[in-house]
Design a protein around this motif. Structure first.
Motif, PDB file in Angstrom:
ATOM      1  N   ALA A   1       0.841  -1.199   0.000  1.00 15.28           N
ATOM      2  CA  ALA A   1       0.000   0.000   0.000  1.00 15.28           C
ATOM      3  C   ALA A   1       0.873   1.246   0.000  1.00 15.28           C
ATOM      4  N   ARG A   2       0.443   2.260  -0.745  1.00 12.27           N
ATOM      5  CA  ARG A   2       1.229   3.492  -0.856  1.00 12.27           C
ATOM      6  C   ARG A   2       0.982   4.417   0.331  1.00 12.27           C
ATOM      7  N   VAL A   3       2.036   5.077   0.769  1.00 11.29           N
ATOM      8  CA  VAL A   3       1.928   6.104   1.793  1.00 11.29           C
ATOM      9  C   VAL A   3       2.111   7.435   1.086  1.00 11.29           C
ATOM     10  N   PHE A   4       1.027   8.206   0.971  1.00 12.91           N
ATOM     11  CA  PHE A   4       1.049   9.437   0.184  1.00 12.91           C
ATOM     12  C   PHE A   4       1.649  10.615   0.940  1.00 12.91           C
ATOM     13  N   ASP A   5       1.640  10.552   2.284  1.00 12.23           N
ATOM     14  CA  ASP A   5       1.995  11.740   3.060  1.00 12.23           C
ATOM     15  C   ASP A   5       3.369  11.649   3.713  1.00 12.23           C
ATOM     16  N   ARG A   6       4.326  11.046   3.023  1.00 11.90           N
ATOM     17  CA  ARG A   6       5.690  11.006   3.572  1.00 11.90           C
ATOM     18  C   ARG A   6       6.261  12.415   3.687  1.00 11.90           C
ATOM     19  N   LEU A   7       5.756  13.306   2.855  1.00 14.25           N
ATOM     20  CA  LEU A   7       6.153  14.708   2.890  1.00 14.25           C
ATOM     21  C   LEU A   7       4.890  15.534   3.080  1.00 14.25           C
TER      22      LEU A   7
END
Length: 256
Positions: A76-82
Motif C-alpha cells: 500500500a502506498r503512503v502518500f503523506d511522507r512529505l
C-alpha cells in the motif's frame, strides 16, 4: 484530449526516470521543500494572510504504524511522507487562499483523485455563491445523522470527533538536474520526477481547537497504537462504555 495524453506520457516518463536514478528520497524531498517554500512566498506576496507555514517528513516509525493500520498488503502506498501545513488568519480566508493556491501554484491535474479530505469548508454554501455550481463532490464531507450541534464526523477514524481540516494530496513535479552528472538525462527530455505530498490547510482558530483534548496529536497516536495492538494481538479494544457492546477481536484475513 491531447493535453490528457501528454499529461499521462509525461508522468510515465517521470516515473520511469525515478526508478533508474541513484538518488535518495531525502535529496529529492529537499528539492520539493525548496520549491514549495518559494510557492508559499508567492502566496504571501499575493496577499494571503499566512499565520503559519511549516513542513515535515513522516518518520519511519509512523510509516510502519500507518501500514499496520491498513487492510491492504504491505505494498500500500503512503502518500503523506512529505507534508506541508498552511494556517491562515480567519475561516473566511480559506476559500480565497485555495483559489490562489490552485490557480498559481498547484495545477488541478496534479491533485491526486480520491485523496482529498474536507471537514472544514461547507461546499453547499459555496454552491449558492458560485453561479456555475460544482461538477464534483471530491472531498465533500459525508453527512452524519448522529452528529450533535452540527459537528461533522472526523474523516480519519483515529482523529477526535470535532477534529476539522482540509487536506489533499498532490503529485508534484520536481527537476533533479542538479542532483545528476552533466549529460545524465536523455537529450530532448527534462530530468523531472514526481513526488506525492500532503497539503493541510486550516484557519488559526481551527488549528488551535485541533490541539485540544481528544483532538490532540498525542491522543491521535495513542488511538492508532491501540488499534495496531488489537490487529496484531487479536485483543479486545478495551472496556466498553455504558450501553456499548464489547468489541470482539478482528478475524484474521487472507492478508494478515
Amino acid at each position: 484530449m491531447l493535453l490528457k495524453v501528454m499529461h499521462i506520457i509525461y508522468h510515465l516518463d517521470a516515473r520511469e526516470l525515478r526508478t533508474t536514478l541513484a538518488v535518495s528520497d531525502n535529496d529529492i524531498f529537499s528539492l520539493v521543500e525548496e520549491s514549495v517554500t518559494r510557492m508559499f512566498d508567492e502566496l504571501r506576496t499575493a496577499g494571503v494572510p499566512v499565520v503559519e507555514f511549516s513542513w515535515s517528513r513522516k518518520t519511519k516509525e509512523s510509516q510502519v504504524t500507518k501500514l499496520l493500520l491498513k487492510k491492504e498488503t504491505s505494498a500500500a502506498r503512503v502518500f503523506d511522507r512529505l507534508r506541508f501545513r498552511l494556517i491562515v488568519r480567519h475561516a473566511a480566508d480559506l476559500v480565497p487562499t485555495l483559489r490562489i493556491l490552485l490557480h498559481r501554484c498547484i495545477p488541478f491535474n496534479y491533485v491526486v483523485p480520491g485523496q482529498t479530505v474536507n471537514t472544514l469548508i461547507d461546499l453547499e454554501s459555496l454552491k449558492v455563491l458560485h453561479e456555475d455550481g460544482f461538477d464534483t463532490e471530491e472531498g465533500a464531507p459525508v453527512p452524519d445523522t448522529t452528529a450533535v450541534s452540527g459537528v461533522l464526523p472526523a474523516a480519519n477514524e483515529f482523529s477526535g470527533q470535532s477534529f476539522r481540516l482540509l487536506n489533499f494530496i498532490a503529485d508534484l513535479p520536481v527537476r533533479v538536474d542538479a542532483l545528476l552528472p552533466p549529460g545524465n538525462c536523455q537529450e530532448g527530455r527534462h530530468c523531472v520526477v514526481f513526488v506525492t505530498a500532503e497539503f493541510q490547510i486550516m484557519d488559526k482558530g481551527t488549528a488551535e481547537a485541533n490541539e485540544q483534548g481528544e483532538n490532540s496529536h498525542a491522543q491521535y497516536k495513542h488511538r492508532q497504537h491501540q488499534h495496531v495492538r488489537v490487529r496484531l494481538l487479536r485483543e479486545p479494544r478495551g472496556k466498553p462504555e455504558k450501553g456499548e457492546k464489547p468489541d470482539k477481536p478482528e478475524k484474521p484475513d487472507k492478508n494478515g
